[in-house]
Scaffold this motif. Structure first.
Motif, short mmCIF file in Angstrom:
data_model
loop_
_atom_site.label_atom_id
_atom_site.label_comp_id
_atom_site.label_asym_id
_atom_site.label_seq_id
_atom_site.Cartn_x
_atom_site.Cartn_y
_atom_site.Cartn_z
N GLU A 265 0.74 -1.23 0.10
CA GLU A 265 0.05 -0.05 -0.08
C GLU A 265 0.74 1.15 -0.07
O GLU A 265 0.41 2.25 -0.53
CB GLU A 265 -1.00 -0.03 1.10
CG GLU A 265 -2.09 -1.06 1.23
CD GLU A 265 -2.84 -0.83 -0.21
OE1 GLU A 265 -3.29 0.33 -0.59
OE2 GLU A 265 -3.22 -1.95 -0.82
N PHE A 266 1.99 1.26 0.70
CA PHE A 266 2.82 2.46 0.82
C PHE A 266 3.68 2.77 -0.55
O PHE A 266 3.54 3.73 -1.03
CB PHE A 266 4.07 2.10 1.67
CG PHE A 266 5.03 3.16 1.93
CD1 PHE A 266 4.84 4.28 2.62
CD2 PHE A 266 6.28 2.96 1.10
CE1 PHE A 266 5.90 5.30 2.61
CE2 PHE A 266 7.24 4.04 1.15
CZ PHE A 266 6.93 5.05 2.00
N PHE A 267 3.79 1.62 -1.23
CA PHE A 267 4.37 1.70 -2.81
C PHE A 267 3.34 2.13 -3.56
O PHE A 267 3.48 3.21 -4.36
CB PHE A 267 4.75 0.27 -3.23
CG PHE A 267 5.32 0.10 -4.83
CD1 PHE A 267 6.55 0.69 -4.78
CD2 PHE A 267 4.36 -0.18 -5.53
CE1 PHE A 267 6.92 0.74 -6.32
CE2 PHE A 267 4.83 -0.23 -6.96
CZ PHE A 267 6.29 0.28 -7.22
N LYS A 268 2.18 1.61 -3.79
CA LYS A 268 1.00 2.09 -4.45
C LYS A 268 0.70 3.56 -4.13
O LYS A 268 0.25 4.45 -5.00
CB LYS A 268 -0.24 1.29 -4.09
CG LYS A 268 -0.05 -0.15 -4.71
CD LYS A 268 -1.18 -0.76 -4.39
CE LYS A 268 -1.05 -2.45 -4.84
NZ LYS A 268 -2.26 -3.16 -4.18
N SER A 269 0.88 4.02 -2.85
CA SER A 269 0.34 5.59 -2.64
C SER A 269 1.39 6.34 -3.17
O SER A 269 1.27 7.46 -3.51
CB SER A 269 0.61 5.67 -0.92
OG SER A 269 1.68 5.62 -0.33
#
Length: 195
Positions: free
Chosen positions: A25-29
């Motif tokens: 999720e951090f990466f996608k954000s």
């Protein structure tokens, strides 16, 4: 940076699925265009929006292990690891400390922190009210103690000719003294007697 990358991957591989999902999720954000790659503009925008203005802009280059001009998941995972675990700065020159650094033992034991980079500590480029510093690795090991350590050992400084003739032994003995002093300070801070 490679050592930090290996640590980040090791933590990820040994973490629960919930943490692994949060890492994705951090990466996608950060991946605002959804192409699975983080370009410098996305990286810079994320840091700005997240309040990480203190991060050196050269980090992008350091994080880009394969030098393709973009960050993949594993490279962003390294950034996440650094942001979450490496918020340590030199108290004198304000450089972010990634590897080995020196910590004031008394401040550490008092649950606060006074840390110095190797250059500032080596050149005595600091002013602090405590004098006992240990490098980050020795400090951690000193909290365990060392087998066979004698806390009543005499702390003496060898004559100048002994230093030059047996320099390696002098510095190893000095390190042993530092570890002993750290253990004595810890014992005294805990209210224990060393007698």
């Amino acid at each position: 940076m490679e050592e930090l990358r290996r640590a980040a991957v090791a933590y990820y591989n040994n973490s629960c699925p919930d943490f692994q999902n949060k890492a994705w999720e951090f990466f996608k954000s950060m991946d605002t265009d959804g192409d699975g790659r983080i370009r410098f503009a996305e990286f810079n925008q994320f840091l700005h929006w997240s309040g990480y203005g203190f991060v050196d802009r050269n980090w992008f280059v350091h994080l880009d292990a394969n030098r393709d001009g973009c960050l993949d998941f594993w490279e962003v995972l390294t950034l996440y690891y650094v942001l979450k675990t490496r918020g340590v700065w030199c108290a004198q020159c304000h450089t972010q400390l990634h590897g080995l650094y020196f910590t004031c033992v008394e401040c550490f034991d008092a649950a606060c922190s006074y840390d110095l980079c190797s250059d500032c500590y080596s050149h005595r480029n600091f002013s602090h009210y405590h004098s006992l510093f240990l490098d980050s690795f020795v400090l951690l090991r000193s909290k365990l103690g060392t087998p066979g350590q004698n806390v009543n050992m005499a702390i003496t400084q060898p004559a100048q000719n002994e230093i030059s003739s047996n320099s390696a032994n002098f510095w190893l003995n000095a390190l042993d003294v530092a570890l002993s002093v750290a253990n004595i300070a810890q014992t005294l801070a805990a209210g224990c007697s060393i007698m």
